[in-house]
Design an enzyme around this catalytic site. Structure first.
Site, PDB file in Angstrom:
ATOM      1  N   PHE A  36       0.827  -1.222   0.000  1.00  9.65           N
ATOM      2  CA  PHE A  36       0.000   0.000   0.000  1.00  9.65           C
ATOM      3  C   PHE A  36       0.857   1.266   0.000  1.00  9.65           C
ATOM      4  CE2 PHE A  36      -2.766  -3.117   2.110  1.00  9.65           C
ATOM      5  CZ  PHE A  36      -4.014  -2.865   1.546  1.00  9.65           C
TER       6      PHE A  36
ATOM      7  N   THR B 256      -4.326   2.310  -8.434  1.00  7.22           N
ATOM      8  CA  THR B 256      -5.457   3.218  -8.566  1.00  7.22           C
ATOM      9  C   THR B 256      -6.015   3.202  -9.988  1.00  7.22           C
ATOM     10  OG1 THR B 256      -6.013   5.577  -8.558  1.00  7.22           O
ATOM     11  CG2 THR B 256      -3.732   5.045  -8.982  1.00  7.22           C
ATOM     12  N   ASP B 257      -7.292   3.571 -10.104  1.00 12.31           N
ATOM     13  CA  ASP B 257      -7.888   3.700 -11.446  1.00 12.31           C
ATOM     14  C   ASP B 257      -7.342   4.921 -12.188  1.00 12.31           C
ATOM     15  OD1 ASP B 257      -9.122   5.662  -9.912  1.00 12.31           O
ATOM     16  OD2 ASP B 257     -11.186   5.091 -10.449  1.00 12.31           O
ATOM     17  N   GLU B 258      -6.650   5.803 -11.466  1.00  9.79           N
ATOM     18  CA  GLU B 258      -6.159   7.029 -12.120  1.00  9.79           C
ATOM     19  C   GLU B 258      -5.074   6.749 -13.152  1.00  9.79           C
ATOM     20  OE1 GLU B 258      -5.277  10.273  -9.535  1.00  9.79           O
ATOM     21  OE2 GLU B 258      -6.951   9.821  -8.213  1.00  9.79           O
TER      22      GLU B 258
ATOM     23  N   TYR C 111       1.240  12.241  -9.522  1.00 14.13           N
ATOM     24  CA  TYR C 111       0.827  11.084  -8.702  1.00 14.13           C
ATOM     25  C   TYR C 111       0.452   9.902  -9.588  1.00 14.13           C
ATOM     26  CZ  TYR C 111      -2.379   7.963  -6.293  1.00 14.13           C
ATOM     27  OH  TYR C 111      -3.011   6.829  -5.827  1.00 14.13           O
TER      28      TYR C 111
ATOM     29  N   LYS D 163       2.199   6.129 -10.143  1.00 14.69           N
ATOM     30  CA  LYS D 163       1.489   4.865  -9.872  1.00 14.69           C
ATOM     31  C   LYS D 163       1.481   4.007 -11.142  1.00 14.69           C
ATOM     32  CE  LYS D 163      -0.325   3.583  -6.673  1.00 14.69           C
ATOM     33  NZ  LYS D 163       0.151   2.839  -5.452  1.00 14.69           N
TER      34      LYS D 163
ATOM     35  N   GLY E  38      -5.117  20.413 -14.497  1.00 16.41           N
ATOM     36  CA  GLY E  38      -5.163  19.088 -15.127  1.00 16.41           C
ATOM     37  C   GLY E  38      -6.213  18.162 -14.529  1.00 16.41           C
TER      38      GLY E  38
HETATM   39  P1  NAD Z   1      -2.140   7.354   2.551  1.00 13.77           P
HETATM   40  O1  NAD Z   1      -1.414   8.527   2.021  1.00 13.77           O
HETATM   41  O2  NAD Z   1      -3.238   7.542   3.535  1.00 13.77           O
HETATM   42  O3  NAD Z   1      -1.100   6.337   3.235  1.00 13.77           O
HETATM   43  C1  NAD Z   1       0.157   6.065   2.684  1.00 13.77           C
HETATM   44  C2  NAD Z   1       1.016   5.396   3.766  1.00 13.77           C
HETATM   45  O4  NAD Z   1       2.289   5.060   3.156  1.00 13.77           O
HETATM   46  C3  NAD Z   1       1.314   6.299   4.961  1.00 13.77           C
HETATM   47  O5  NAD Z   1       1.162   5.581   6.162  1.00 13.77           O
HETATM   48  C4  NAD Z   1       2.766   6.713   4.750  1.00 13.77           C
HETATM   49  O6  NAD Z   1       3.461   6.953   5.983  1.00 13.77           O
HETATM   50  C5  NAD Z   1       3.318   5.487   4.027  1.00 13.77           C
HETATM   51  N1  NAD Z   1       4.514   5.807   3.230  1.00 13.77           N
HETATM   52  C6  NAD Z   1       4.690   6.833   2.372  1.00 13.77           C
HETATM   53  N2  NAD Z   1       5.930   6.794   1.834  1.00 13.77           N
HETATM   54  C7  NAD Z   1       6.539   5.694   2.361  1.00 13.77           C
HETATM   55  C8  NAD Z   1       7.807   5.097   2.193  1.00 13.77           C
HETATM   56  N3  NAD Z   1       8.746   5.634   1.373  1.00 13.77           N
HETATM   57  N4  NAD Z   1       8.088   3.958   2.861  1.00 13.77           N
HETATM   58  C9  NAD Z   1       7.181   3.404   3.690  1.00 13.77           C
HETATM   59  N5  NAD Z   1       5.952   3.931   3.906  1.00 13.77           N
HETATM   60  C10 NAD Z   1       5.639   5.058   3.245  1.00 13.77           C
HETATM   61  O7  NAD Z   1      -2.637   6.550   1.273  1.00 13.77           O
HETATM   62  P2  NAD Z   1      -3.945   5.655   1.064  1.00 13.77           P
HETATM   63  O8  NAD Z   1      -5.053   6.509   0.624  1.00 13.77           O
HETATM   64  O9  NAD Z   1      -4.111   4.753   2.221  1.00 13.77           O
HETATM   65  O10 NAD Z   1      -3.490   4.795  -0.204  1.00 13.77           O
HETATM   66  C11 NAD Z   1      -2.845   3.540  -0.032  1.00 13.77           C
HETATM   67  C12 NAD Z   1      -2.574   2.940  -1.396  1.00 13.77           C
HETATM   68  O11 NAD Z   1      -3.796   2.759  -2.090  1.00 13.77           O
HETATM   69  C13 NAD Z   1      -1.698   3.800  -2.300  1.00 13.77           C
HETATM   70  O12 NAD Z   1      -0.815   2.959  -3.002  1.00 13.77           O
HETATM   71  C14 NAD Z   1      -2.686   4.470  -3.243  1.00 13.77           C
HETATM   72  O13 NAD Z   1      -2.088   4.756  -4.476  1.00 13.77           O
HETATM   73  C15 NAD Z   1      -3.735   3.385  -3.373  1.00 13.77           C
HETATM   74  N6  NAD Z   1      -5.108   3.847  -3.683  1.00 13.77           N
HETATM   75  C16 NAD Z   1      -5.703   4.795  -2.931  1.00 13.77           C
HETATM   76  C17 NAD Z   1      -7.010   5.171  -3.212  1.00 13.77           C
HETATM   77  C18 NAD Z   1      -7.745   6.200  -2.373  1.00 13.77           C
HETATM   78  O14 NAD Z   1      -8.860   6.560  -2.700  1.00 13.77           O
HETATM   79  N7  NAD Z   1      -7.196   6.690  -1.280  1.00 13.77           N
HETATM   80  C19 NAD Z   1      -7.678   4.586  -4.290  1.00 13.77           C
HETATM   81  C20 NAD Z   1      -7.022   3.626  -5.055  1.00 13.77           C
HETATM   82  C21 NAD Z   1      -5.737   3.253  -4.733  1.00 13.77           C
HETATM   83  O1  TDX Z   2     -11.199  20.437  -1.123  1.00 13.08           O
HETATM   84  C1  TDX Z   2     -11.361  19.746  -2.137  1.00 13.08           C
HETATM   85  N1  TDX Z   2     -12.345  20.072  -3.025  1.00 13.08           N
HETATM   86  C2  TDX Z   2     -12.591  19.353  -4.154  1.00 13.08           C
HETATM   87  O2  TDX Z   2     -13.504  19.700  -4.921  1.00 13.08           O
HETATM   88  C3  TDX Z   2     -10.550  18.573  -2.410  1.00 13.08           C
HETATM   89  C4  TDX Z   2      -9.441  18.175  -1.460  1.00 13.08           C
HETATM   90  C5  TDX Z   2     -10.820  17.842  -3.555  1.00 13.08           C
HETATM   91  N2  TDX Z   2     -11.812  18.229  -4.409  1.00 13.08           N
HETATM   92  C6  TDX Z   2     -12.108  17.380  -5.590  1.00 13.08           C
HETATM   93  C7  TDX Z   2     -10.951  16.933  -6.433  1.00 13.08           C
HETATM   94  C8  TDX Z   2     -11.429  15.593  -6.959  1.00 13.08           C
HETATM   95  O3  TDX Z   2     -12.248  15.780  -8.107  1.00 13.08           O
HETATM   96  O4  TDX Z   2     -12.686  16.180  -5.061  1.00 13.08           O
HETATM   97  C9  TDX Z   2     -12.304  15.048  -5.836  1.00 13.08           C
HETATM   98  C10 TDX Z   2     -11.582  14.043  -4.954  1.00 13.08           C
HETATM   99  O5  TDX Z   2     -10.336  14.600  -4.582  1.00 13.08           O
HETATM  100  P1  TDX Z   2      -9.237  13.805  -3.727  1.00 13.08           P
HETATM  101  O6  TDX Z   2      -9.819  13.353  -2.433  1.00 13.08           O
HETATM  102  O7  TDX Z   2      -7.994  14.607  -3.712  1.00 13.08           O
HETATM  103  O8  TDX Z   2      -9.089  12.449  -4.587  1.00 13.08           O
HETATM  104  P2  TDX Z   2      -8.582  12.140  -6.092  1.00 13.08           P
HETATM  105  O9  TDX Z   2      -7.697  13.206  -6.617  1.00 13.08           O
HETATM  106  O10 TDX Z   2      -9.797  11.759  -6.880  1.00 13.08           O
HETATM  107  O11 TDX Z   2      -7.662  10.837  -5.800  1.00 13.08           O
HETATM  108  C11 TDX Z   2      -8.087   9.849  -4.834  1.00 13.08           C
HETATM  109  O12 TDX Z   2      -8.608   8.711  -5.459  1.00 13.08           O
HETATM  110  C12 TDX Z   2      -7.713   7.912  -6.195  1.00 13.08           C
HETATM  111  C13 TDX Z   2      -6.922   9.435  -3.925  1.00 13.08           C
HETATM  112  O13 TDX Z   2      -6.381  10.588  -3.274  1.00 13.08           O
HETATM  113  C14 TDX Z   2      -5.863   8.730  -4.702  1.00 13.08           C
HETATM  114  O14 TDX Z   2      -4.821   8.275  -3.834  1.00 13.08           O
HETATM  115  C15 TDX Z   2      -6.486   7.545  -5.377  1.00 13.08           C
HETATM  116  O15 TDX Z   2      -5.549   6.917  -6.219  1.00 13.08           O
END
Ligand code: NAD
Ligand code: TDX
Length: 331
Positions: free
Chosen positions: A77, A120-122, A147, A151, A272
């Site tokens: 993760f 991620t789907d991104e 980002y 990924k 973007g």
């Molecule tokens: P997050 O930012 O909440 O957590 C990331 C964690 O990784 C943190 O605990 C951080 O301390 C740790 N980390 C960062 N750099 C590190 C390093 N060099 N070595 C060891 N640990 C490190 O992220 P998240 O939202 O929990 O996402 C987790 C994974 O899921 C990521 O790979 C992200 O791309 C993927 N993902 C997230 C989402 C989403 O909506 N949040 C969706 C799809 C995929």
């Molecule tokens: O204050 C805000 N207002 C707003 O309109 C913030 C913080 C975001 N946004 C918008 C941007 C996006 O369209 O909301 C949407 C969601 O934003 P984020 O929470 O930053 O997510 P997103 O950029 O979609 O990416 C997330 O989903 C895919 C996660 O952060 C990624 O780690 C994951 O891969």
């Protein structure tokens, strides 16, 4: 089963560790996490004393090698995860997401350990706002931000390590997660904690961008389904048919706080900014029998709001710095 979880102090990783300890009593869990600004040991909550915690970076080859040698499966993760941060400084994204994933891959290759890569789907870029098209495992990679490009780079490394070196890996590409322990920089927690503080929600641009929301518990259940039953070398898309525009989400949150749905501020758009994400998860559903438990977004959102109300001690320390950071970009 000895499970090494990288990034296990982050949002999704910590939920994964909590679920794993509770639902799989036979699992012996080690967390490797650098505890960046996004990591918090307290996110391990009630299971903290039942896991081994190692603070360190996935770019530390020696440390990673030793931990991987002792694991049966590595669930990866750890990442820099926030698009907005990647627009200000992409450097840690390249280091952690690309070099870090490479470092873990080299270790699983040396030790013949099963690897699951959380992505991620991104990586697929975005879809038009209008239309029914959804991402599938054959959608071409077309990432937009630092980002998502890092990924995408990490996914391609995994694919190459499977093909060239026979590494036993699977990949999942999931849509936007929500739920407890998500950092207050992200969209939903930012608005929820603003509303708790009596501050209006902030929408980037017109707020028409669409995200496909999934509860973090359903994401993690899908990750386990892939580890248990997925075919090595395959990519699975994870999504729960949760499409909503940012405007819809802000309106729903306002209503959950008993406010006028349209009482929010428009702020500077993200450069973007991807328009729409939507996942076709039929491979995961049909091949592995996964189904989401959280099918009603509004009630999942209400439970998440409740969690932030009840866990102010967890999020409050990060809030002021996050808002100061957004103020610098006019958001
Ligand atoms: P997050 O930012 O909440 O957590 C990331 C964690 O990784 C943190 O605990 C951080 O301390 C740790 N980390 C960062 N750099 C590190 C390093 N060099 N070595 C060891 N640990 C490190 O992220 P998240 O939202 O929990 O996402 C987790 C994974 O899921 C990521 O790979 C992200 O791309 C993927 N993902 C997230 C989402 C989403 O909506 N949040 C969706 C799809 C995929
Ligand atoms: O204050 C805000 N207002 C707003 O309109 C913030 C913080 C975001 N946004 C918008 C941007 C996006 O369209 O909301 C949407 C969601 O934003 P984020 O929470 O930053 O997510 P997103 O950029 O979609 O990416 C997330 O989903 C895919 C996660 O952060 C990624 O780690 C994951 O891969």
């Amino acid at each position: 089963m000895r499970v090494l979880v990288t990034g296990g102090a982050g949002f999704i990783g910590a939920n994964f560790v909590q679920q794993t300890v509770v639902e799989r009593p036979g699992a012996v869990v080690t967390v490797l996490d650098a505890l960046t600004y996004a990591g918090d040991r307290s996110s391990l909550g009630p299971v903290a004393d039942r896991v081994r915690f190692v603070q360190g970076s996935i770019t530390d080859a020696e440390l990673v090698d030793g931990l991987v040698a002792d694991a049966d499966v590595v669930v990866h993760f750890a990442a820099e995860s926030h698009n907005d941060n990647s627009l200000v400084d992409p450097s840690p994204f390249v280091q952690t997401n690309v070099v870090g994933t490479f470092t873990v891959l080299e270790a699983v290759r040396r030790h013949g350990v099963r690897f699951h890569h959380v992505s991620t789907d991104e990586v697929y870029g975005d879809l038009p706002l209008e239309g029914e098209e959804r991402f599938t495992p054959s959608t071409p990679y077309n990432p937009s931000s630092p980002y998502s490009s890092t990924k995408a780079g990490s996914d391609l490394l995994v694919r190459a390590w499977v093909r060239s070196f026979g590494v036993e890996a699977t990949i999942s590409n999931c849509s936007n997660n929500y739920g407890p322990y998500q950092h207050v920089e992200k969209f939903i927690p930012r608005q929820v904690t603003n509303l708790i503080d009596g501050v209006r929600p902030r929408l980037y641009g017109a707020g028409l961008n669409v995200r496909d929301w999934i509860h973090v518990h359903d994401h993690n259940a899908a990750v386990w389904a892939i580890i248990d039953r997925g075919r090595v070398g395959e990519t699975y898309l994870i999504g729960a048919d949760g499409e909503a525009s940012n405007l819809d989400v802000v309106r729903a949150l306002n209503e959950l706080f008993g406010r006028d749905g349209d009482d929010f501020d428009h702020v500077a758009d993200r450069p973007g900014h991807d328009l729409r994400y939507a996942i076709d998860a039929s491979k995961l559903r049909e091949e592995l029998g996964w189904v989401p438990a959280f099918t009603d977004f509004r009630s999942g959102l209400a439970a998440t709001v409740e969690w932030y109300r009840e866990n102010e001690d967890w999020w409050r320390p990060a809030k002021a710095a996050v808002e100061a950071k957004y103020a610098r970009t006019g958001q």
